[in-house]
Design a protein around this motif. Structure first.
Motif, PDB file in Angstrom:
ATOM      1  N   ASP A 143      85.907 -16.822  27.648  1.00 53.83           N
ATOM      2  CA  ASP A 143      86.476 -15.455  27.784  1.00 53.83           C
ATOM      3  C   ASP A 143      87.705 -15.144  26.922  1.00 53.83           C
ATOM      4  O   ASP A 143      88.525 -14.327  27.288  1.00 53.83           O
ATOM      5  N   ILE A 176      82.117  -4.320  22.615  1.00 54.09           N
ATOM      6  CA  ILE A 176      82.806  -4.716  21.126  1.00 54.09           C
ATOM      7  C   ILE A 176      82.617  -3.897  20.056  1.00 54.09           C
ATOM      8  O   ILE A 176      83.533  -3.964  19.363  1.00 54.09           O
ATOM      9  N   ALA A 207      87.223 -13.885  23.513  1.00 61.11           N
ATOM     10  CA  ALA A 207      86.959 -13.315  22.535  1.00 61.11           C
ATOM     11  C   ALA A 207      87.960 -12.441  21.749  1.00 61.11           C
ATOM     12  O   ALA A 207      88.210 -12.060  20.692  1.00 61.11           O
ATOM     13  N   PRO A 208      88.814 -11.567  22.692  1.00 59.57           N
ATOM     14  CA  PRO A 208      89.981 -10.719  22.193  1.00 59.57           C
ATOM     15  C   PRO A 208      90.796 -11.871  21.201  1.00 59.57           C
ATOM     16  O   PRO A 208      91.430 -11.065  20.306  1.00 59.57           O
ATOM     17  N   GLY A 242      78.662  -6.869  24.996  1.00 62.54           N
ATOM     18  CA  GLY A 242      80.025  -6.919  25.790  1.00 62.54           C
ATOM     19  C   GLY A 242      80.071  -8.422  26.530  1.00 62.54           C
ATOM     20  O   GLY A 242      80.253  -9.399  25.770  1.00 62.54           O
ATOM     21  N   THR A 243      80.339  -8.145  27.816  1.00 64.51           N
ATOM     22  CA  THR A 243      80.360  -9.731  28.475  1.00 64.51           C
ATOM     23  C   THR A 243      78.822 -10.276  28.367  1.00 64.51           C
ATOM     24  O   THR A 243      79.004 -11.673  28.369  1.00 64.51           O
ATOM     25  N   SER A 295      89.406 -11.531  17.901  1.00 65.28           N
ATOM     26  CA  SER A 295      89.724 -10.338  16.995  1.00 65.28           C
ATOM     27  C   SER A 295      91.160 -10.243  16.577  1.00 65.28           C
ATOM     28  O   SER A 295      91.342  -9.963  15.595  1.00 65.28           O
ATOM     29  N   SER A 354      77.648 -11.450  22.113  1.00 69.33           N
ATOM     30  CA  SER A 354      78.491 -11.053  23.489  1.00 69.33           C
ATOM     31  C   SER A 354      80.052 -11.480  23.101  1.00 69.33           C
ATOM     32  O   SER A 354      80.182 -12.135  22.143  1.00 69.33           O
ATOM     33  N   GLY A 355      80.784 -11.117  24.128  1.00 67.92           N
ATOM     34  CA  GLY A 355      82.150 -11.868  23.920  1.00 67.92           C
ATOM     35  C   GLY A 355      82.193 -13.342  23.962  1.00 67.92           C
ATOM     36  O   GLY A 355      82.637 -13.881  22.956  1.00 67.92           O
TER      37      GLY A 355
END
Length: 337
Positions: A226, A277, A228-229, A142-143, A232, A197-198
């Motif tokens: 920050d 994630i 990462a989204p 995740g984070t 995706s 991680s992200g």
């Protein structure tokens, strides 16, 4: 007569708090709120706001509280790994008049949730051959990267928190070796969390962007840690080649790392992949690359096929685990921990 307890899941970016009433063996959630951590200077500010709301609802002050926190807990105190907050259980007890407060690692809480997760909360990647009461492991990107073991003791599973997300990244092929060299130049030592991680997904994306820079017509600029989204989105919604390759490489490394943990603990009763994630890339995890990398352990590959692997889809697993511990504390009563 009802008693109340409070539970919480404090991550790098958000805090989830829940207030529950306990009456004759029945737990009823009365109030729940999500907080953006960046909007508060301390956890006390968050908890103060939350308890103010529960009081306005007519709830009595809690008799126990358990908070799952992203980072190593030492003597019931912690400085969060990815957030500039200091927390101490004894200080919180005095400040808010709660008789019993406990801090646990966030993946210790995820581990505690495994026993109470519903069937629909899990997606099975490998059924395996589970051993009753065998060792389990939970992990999740995740984070950061969280890991906790579960050991059967005294008729129940006891969670063992770790900081295994900060062990060394172990590449398994030439591409991953180049990724390690790329990250070593930037960070010096490269932990698993730098990749899984992200921010780790962004590191992989930027690495592949550099790798393919000479052969691809790349319009996409490098991303920040920050974002990462966005990787995706580029992969799943726009079909961007570097982003798709980034997800594939992330999944392969994820599977190999999960396999390392399963082998290290001989986790015959299951591997539980949690974190923020995994549910977002569940389709990729199901394609087979994750399990292929999980199993590729040389002479022990056949053993790896027998270990169950599940993905935790419930985003509130950490909160559920913290609530289980707060409930146990309430039932045990002060001084009977």
């Amino acid at each position: 007569m009802t008693d109340n307890f409070v539970s919480g899941d404090i991550g790098g970016t958000k805090t989830l708090l829940q207030a529950t009433e306990w009456l004759a063996g029945d737990a009823q959630v009365r109030f729940e709120r999500r907080y953006s951590n960046r909007e508060y200077s301390s956890f006390s500010d968050v908890l103060g706001d939350f308890l103010g709301n529960t009081s306005a609802l007519g709830m009595k002050p809690p008799l126990s509280a358990c908070f799952a926190v992203a980072g190593p807990v030492t003597e019931q105190g912690i400085k969060l790994t990815n957030l500039p907050w200091l927390m101490n259980a004894r200080v919180l007890e005095r400040e808010f008049g709660i008789p019993a407060v406990k801090l646990i690692n966030d993946f210790e809480a995820v581990a505690l949730s495994v026993e109470v997760l519903a069937v629909d909360d899990l997606v099975t990647l490998q059924k395996g051959l589970p051993y009753a009461n065998g060792l389990r492991v939970t992990l999740g990107a995740g984070t950061g990267m969280g890991v906790a073991w579960l050991i059967w003791q005294g008729g129940r599973y006891i969670p063992l928190p770790t900081e295994a997300g900060h062990i060394d990244f172990a590449p398994v092929d030439e591409l991953q070796m180049r990724l390690l060299d790329y990250l070593r130049k930037r960070f010096g030592r490269v932990s698993v969390e730098r990749v899984l991680s992200g921010p780790g997904l962004v590191n992989i994306f930027n690495f592949l962007l550099d790798e393919w820079g000479g052969t691809e017509n790349l319009a996409q600029a490098r991303l920040e840690s920050d974002e990462a989204p966005q990787v995706s989105d580029l992969a799943f919604n726009q079909g961007y080649p570097v982003a798709m390759k980034s997800i594939d490489l992330f999944v392969k490394i994820y599977g190999a790392y999960a396999g390392n943990l399963a082998l290290a603990g001989l986790c015959r009763d299951g591997v539980y992949v949690a974190g923020g994630i995994a549910p977002r890339i569940i389709g990729k995890l199901q394609e087979g690359g994750f399990i292929k990398a999980f199993r590729e352990k040389g002479r022990f590959s056949s053993l790896m096929e027998d270990i169950p692997v599940h993905v935790v889809m419930n985003p509130t697993a950490g909160l559920m685990g913290a609530a289980e511990e707060a409930k146990r504390m309430l039932v045990a009563g002060p001084g009977r921990e």
